[in-house]
Scaffold this active site. Sequence first.
Site, PDB file in Angstrom:
ATOM      1  N   LYS A 202       0.874  -1.175   0.000  1.00  9.63           N
ATOM      2  CA  LYS A 202       0.000   0.000   0.000  1.00  9.63           C
ATOM      3  C   LYS A 202       0.915   1.230   0.000  1.00  9.63           C
ATOM      4  O   LYS A 202       0.786   2.149   0.822  1.00  9.63           O
ATOM      5  CB  LYS A 202      -0.897  -0.076   1.250  1.00  9.63           C
ATOM      6  CG  LYS A 202      -2.067   0.846   1.275  1.00  9.63           C
ATOM      7  CD  LYS A 202      -3.193   0.490   0.346  1.00  9.63           C
ATOM      8  CE  LYS A 202      -4.230   1.581   0.354  1.00  9.63           C
ATOM      9  NZ  LYS A 202      -5.049   1.660  -0.845  1.00  9.63           N
ATOM     10  N   ASP A 245      -5.226  -3.145  -2.238  1.00  9.46           N
ATOM     11  CA  ASP A 245      -6.683  -3.218  -2.445  1.00  9.46           C
ATOM     12  C   ASP A 245      -7.013  -3.812  -3.806  1.00  9.46           C
ATOM     13  O   ASP A 245      -7.912  -4.640  -3.946  1.00  9.46           O
ATOM     14  CB  ASP A 245      -7.364  -1.852  -2.233  1.00  9.46           C
ATOM     15  CG  ASP A 245      -6.497  -0.656  -2.579  1.00  9.46           C
ATOM     16  OD1 ASP A 245      -5.329  -0.864  -2.920  1.00  9.46           O
ATOM     17  OD2 ASP A 245      -7.000   0.480  -2.518  1.00  9.46           O
ATOM     18  N   ASP A 269      -1.393 -11.419   6.077  1.00  7.98           N
ATOM     19  CA  ASP A 269      -2.352 -12.045   6.987  1.00  7.98           C
ATOM     20  C   ASP A 269      -3.765 -11.936   6.405  1.00  7.98           C
ATOM     21  O   ASP A 269      -4.512 -12.917   6.323  1.00  7.98           O
ATOM     22  CB  ASP A 269      -2.275 -11.349   8.356  1.00  7.98           C
ATOM     23  CG  ASP A 269      -2.936 -12.162   9.451  1.00  7.98           C
ATOM     24  OD1 ASP A 269      -3.350 -13.314   9.180  1.00  7.98           O
ATOM     25  OD2 ASP A 269      -3.056 -11.664  10.577  1.00  7.98           O
TER      26      ASP A 269
END
Length: 384
Positions: A202, A245, A269
């Site tokens: 990100k 995303d 995770d």
Amino acid sequence: MDYIEIPYIEGDGAGEDIWHASREVLEESVLKACDGAKKLVWIPLLAGQKAFDRAGNLLPEETVETVKHHKVAIKGPLTTPIGGGFRSVNVHLRQALDLYVCLRPVRYFPGLPSPLKRPEQVDLIICRENTEDLYKGIEWKEGSNEAFALLTFLKEKMGVALADDAGLGVKPISRTGTARFTRWVIEYAIKNRRRSITVVHKGNIMKYTEGAFREWSYEVAREFEEYVSFESEEGKISFNDRIADNMFMQVILKPQDYDILLCPNLNGDYLSDACAGLIGGLGVAPGANIGDNAAIFEPTHGSAPMYAGKDLSNPTSFLLSGAMMFRHMGLDRAGQRLESAIEDTISRKIVTYDLARQMDGVTPVKCSVFAEEIKKRLAQGTDT
Ligand code: NAD
């Protein structure tokens, strides 16, 4: 007869049911694959609440030292209280043994239910950095003296506007940690003839942590230019990256375009559970935590407390973690036989509730019955 000692942590909740169902299956896999010449001997280890109740310590030194000595262990899930109480013993164990790679294969095999039209296209390996990021556990509660001191420092010295009632956490991602992790993953990809590595970050928002993770992983990849390509060169491992995303959408819409996903701790995770959902769920998602000196094999799932003691849970993820452990130890035949027996059992629609509820007209079997079915197939098994 050769005796192979393996330390194990039984785990909490549904982990107990799974361990009791799986133990003999793992023993049988080795015994059969080695024509009776090798036998597993289990060394029980304590961790988590059980360790605290019996030894007054959530992670006894003996547990860490025994894994160090044997270099390998298998583990069930441990419960971690949410929002308070003790910190995750799972995370602590990975940090104490410096198990910096978390390897989670997500592979479809016939018989598994899936929400996808073409689930056979799913063959992913999630590689999650296992020691840094928000999992370092550096955080302070709202209203604490520490939070107040840090808030004051940030406001006064760094000119940052923050709410006075904020809790605070620190997200450390280092060049050294990222580089050793990336190097391990690229070497793994070369050895196992994988076709691509996608960095999942990100970095558009968290520039100096996840953005730096991306940059440093490319730096390491450039050291491997003989094997790795940034332009999808034929015969080389394609090295690319996606914003996290977008990646969550990509694995659902175009899983065939992806192979190894190289993730910082938290992204890895999240993605592990999401990808497990593509192939039936957490009940079939194995994993390994690997460092330079030891490895602990454990399912992706947690202790599923709702199903504890009911003999309902799916032991497949634990058993597949066992198969990964066998391969890691050079017992490839045992690993392969165990995987074949699991696949054969599931392809005959002999499945536990978690899979049965996603299939039409299938009556679930109990955890222990499913394990017995696999044992039967191991007894009949041939190598493929
Ligand atoms: P979970 O993985 O335990 O369960 C989520 C859901 O997945 C369950 O409700 C169940 O429907 C399904 N599921 C999981 N394992 C299954 C199995 N073997 N068979 C059938 N269905 C299965 O996640 P959670 O409920 O968020 O967490 C419970 C506890 O586990 C928490 O204390 C958490 O901290 C801990 N945890 C531990 C580990 C670990 O030990 N490595 C990993 C994740 C969560």
